[in-house]
Design a protein around this motif. Structure first.
Motif, mmCIF file in Angstrom:
data_model
loop_
_atom_site.group_PDB
_atom_site.id
_atom_site.type_symbol
_atom_site.label_atom_id
_atom_site.label_comp_id
_atom_site.label_asym_id
_atom_site.label_seq_id
_atom_site.Cartn_x
_atom_site.Cartn_y
_atom_site.Cartn_z
ATOM 1 N N PHE A 28 0.829 -1.215 0.000
ATOM 2 C CA PHE A 28 0.000 0.000 0.000
ATOM 3 C C PHE A 28 0.858 1.257 0.000
ATOM 4 C CE2 PHE A 28 -3.303 2.871 0.714
ATOM 5 C CZ PHE A 28 -3.003 3.670 1.809
ATOM 6 N N THR A 31 2.893 1.781 -3.217
ATOM 7 C CA THR A 31 2.103 2.279 -4.339
ATOM 8 C C THR A 31 1.767 3.745 -4.173
ATOM 9 O OG1 THR A 31 1.039 0.114 -4.138
ATOM 10 C CG2 THR A 31 0.254 1.534 -5.871
ATOM 11 N N ALA A 35 2.898 6.564 -6.782
ATOM 12 C CA ALA A 35 1.934 7.480 -7.397
ATOM 13 C C ALA A 35 2.372 8.924 -7.194
ATOM 14 C CB ALA A 35 0.547 7.257 -6.799
ATOM 15 N N LYS A 42 6.090 14.293 -13.398
ATOM 16 C CA LYS A 42 5.389 14.817 -14.574
ATOM 17 C C LYS A 42 5.036 16.282 -14.360
ATOM 18 C CE LYS A 42 4.615 12.323 -17.474
ATOM 19 N NZ LYS A 42 5.449 11.988 -18.657
ATOM 20 N N GLY B 20 -4.193 0.601 -2.712
ATOM 21 C CA GLY B 20 -2.984 0.522 -3.526
ATOM 22 C C GLY B 20 -3.300 0.578 -5.003
ATOM 23 N N MET B 21 -4.344 -0.144 -5.404
ATOM 24 C CA MET B 21 -4.724 -0.134 -6.822
ATOM 25 C C MET B 21 -5.177 1.254 -7.236
ATOM 26 S SD MET B 21 -6.678 -3.776 -7.147
ATOM 27 C CE MET B 21 -7.658 -3.243 -8.532
ATOM 28 N N ALA B 23 -4.194 4.062 -6.004
ATOM 29 C CA ALA B 23 -3.006 4.913 -6.128
ATOM 30 C C ALA B 23 -2.299 4.651 -7.449
ATOM 31 C CB ALA B 23 -2.069 4.657 -4.953
ATOM 32 N N ALA B 24 -2.241 3.389 -7.858
ATOM 33 C CA ALA B 24 -1.593 3.053 -9.130
ATOM 34 C C ALA B 24 -2.356 3.665 -10.304
ATOM 35 C CB ALA B 24 -1.511 1.526 -9.288
ATOM 36 N N LEU B 26 -4.198 6.338 -10.167
ATOM 37 C CA LEU B 26 -3.959 7.792 -10.113
ATOM 38 C C LEU B 26 -2.617 8.138 -10.756
ATOM 39 C CD1 LEU B 26 -5.167 8.923 -6.587
ATOM 40 C CD2 LEU B 26 -5.897 9.832 -8.789
ATOM 41 N N ALA B 27 -1.620 7.329 -10.472
ATOM 42 C CA ALA B 27 -0.295 7.577 -11.052
ATOM 43 C C ALA B 27 -0.354 7.495 -12.566
ATOM 44 C CB ALA B 27 0.706 6.551 -10.519
ATOM 45 N N SER B 30 -2.276 10.586 -13.950
ATOM 46 C CA SER B 30 -1.506 11.839 -13.910
ATOM 47 C C SER B 30 -0.445 11.820 -14.995
ATOM 48 C CB SER B 30 -0.871 12.036 -12.541
ATOM 49 O OG SER B 30 0.160 11.110 -12.331
ATOM 50 N N SER B 31 0.080 10.630 -15.288
ATOM 51 C CA SER B 31 1.075 10.531 -16.353
ATOM 52 C C SER B 31 0.450 10.846 -17.709
ATOM 53 C CB SER B 31 1.666 9.114 -16.339
ATOM 54 O OG SER B 31 2.638 8.982 -17.331
#
Lengths: 165, 238
Positions: A28, A31, A35, A42, B20-21, B23-24, B26-27, B30-31
């Motif tokens: 958790f 990640t 993020a 970016k 966690g998923m 957050a991934a 979101l990353a 944003s990219s």
């Protein structure tokens, strides 16, 4: 429960469940950190490019550059850069195989040697600058402008604006 | 541990996985949006280069026998036949065009479209080439691709031929340039052809543009006149 077969103890029974719990927590937070890092990287790139574009447009208020306007453009770039580091470099006088003559560097004349290489091998200089800035986001922009020489004729010139934070 | 506690731990683990998923995702989002923002700023940057190039083309001047001559003006006079390739003014035209190619640093192609006259004809090597609104004269720069994939503008020789062709048809460019007494190592290319750039389709004579990144034509055209002699529409390929 005391005395029952297989019973280790109150803590001993809970001990195996700690591993998946810890694994879950690690995944958790990893990640979340990933993020945040991706977003920040970016965002830095976009903001640096935006700042460079803004400074470049202000400096190119007019396309004619001479000694006086170059000094003014330098002051303007330094005033507008905010939290960023900004350098200007101007190449004038294209001389065929001899390449371009470096006309000016802002803010520091001490870095002329560094910038003289840029026009012939921009990727090398960019790599050097990335190392110097510890691989922070760097934005390079090159523009065609006019250089008014002492003889009064208008020569094509190159203005490079570099910005990083 | 009792069943209730076990269930709570499993629920907690499941919740953490979901977070966690998220957050991934979101990353990743944003990219994606960051890339779009970068593309928008790059587009603005190329628009700035284009407008600057056209402005500069209209302002370049040089000294000739004590007189200040403007490049755009002289180019128009050359097209009108006021001087030919053996004239020193032609060599100065090429010199300055060479400098322009190096100055821009991106693949550059300038279309010359006569405005005041119905057509402009140039005689070179016994051939007469005419340009009108539908058949522009093309000025272009030579490109060389470096090992890292970047394109380097080297001189005014052969131009964007390498990628400016339709499938199977080599670009046909007539070398209408002239070597002067000094060896500048470049020639001025003029080619009369139709330019079509819609989705990489070919023009009437089989020459078109592949809009493959990083090369694609600027969608913005800029008109420039100097002494009412010529109109330039500049296209920057980048």
């Amino acid at each position: 429960m005391l005395g029952k077969r297989g019973y280790i103890g109150p803590l001993g029974d809970d001990f195996p469940s700690i591993f998946p719990l810890m694994l879950g927590l690690i995944i958790f937070f990893s990640t979340l950190s990933l993020a945040y890092t991706a977003y920040q990287a970016k965002n830095d790139t976009v903001q640096t490019m935006r700042a460079n574009l803004m400074i470049s447009r202000a400096v190119r208020y007019q396309i004619y550059f001479d000694k006086d306007y170059w000094d003014y453009a330098c002051q303007l770039a330094l005033a507008l850069r905010g939290n960023y580091q900004t350098h200007l470099a101007m190449w004038i006088e294209y001389k065929g195989d001899k390449g371009w003559e470096l006309g000016g560097v802002c803010p520091s004349e001490d870095e002329s040697e560094f910038w003289e290489e840029y026009i012939n091998s921009p990727s090398d200089v960019q790599n050097i600058l990335l190392e110097k800035t510890k691989n922070r986001q760097v934005s390079f922009m090159t523009y065609p402008v006019i250089w008014k020489g002492n003889d009064g004729v208008n020569k094509p010139a190159r203005l490079v604006v570099v910005t990083w934070r | 541990m009792n069943r209730k506690a076990q269930a709570m731990i499993i629920d907690a683990l499941f919740f953490l996985m979901l977070c966690g998923m998220s957050a991934a995702i979101l990353a990743w989002a944003s990219s994606v949006y960051g890339n779009q923002a970068l593309e928008a700023y790059r587009y603005l940057y190329m628009i700035d280069i284009e407008s600057s190039t056209v402005q500069v083309l209209g302002e370049i001047s040089y000294d000739y026998q004590g007189n200040e001559l403007f490049w755009l003006d002289q180019f128009g006079r050359y097209l009108e036949g006021q001087f030919n390739e053996s004239d020193p003014r032609f060599a100065l035209l090429l010199d300055n065009w060479d400098a322009v190619c190096k100055m821009v640093g991106n693949p550059l192609m300038v279309e010359v479209i006569p405005e005041d006259k119905t057509s402009v004809c140039v005689k070179q090597k016994g051939k007469e080439i005419c340009a009108d609104r539908e058949h522009p004269i093309i000025l272009s720069c030579r490109l060389e691709r470096e090992e890292n994939g970047q394109v380097k503008v080297t001189s005014t020789l052969e131009s964007i031929l390498n990628y400016m062709t339709c499938e199977g048809n080599p670009g046909v460019y007539e070398d209408l340039g002239a070597r002067t007494g000094k060896d500048y190592g470049h020639m001025l290319f003029m080619k009369i052809r139709d330019l079509e750039e819609q989705d990489g389709k070919c023009g009437k004579d089989g020459i078109g543009i592949r809009p493959e990144p990083p090369y694609y034509a600027s969608p913005k055209f800029t008109k420039l006149c100097h002494n009412n002699i010529c109109t330039f529409y500049a296209k920057i390929y980048y």
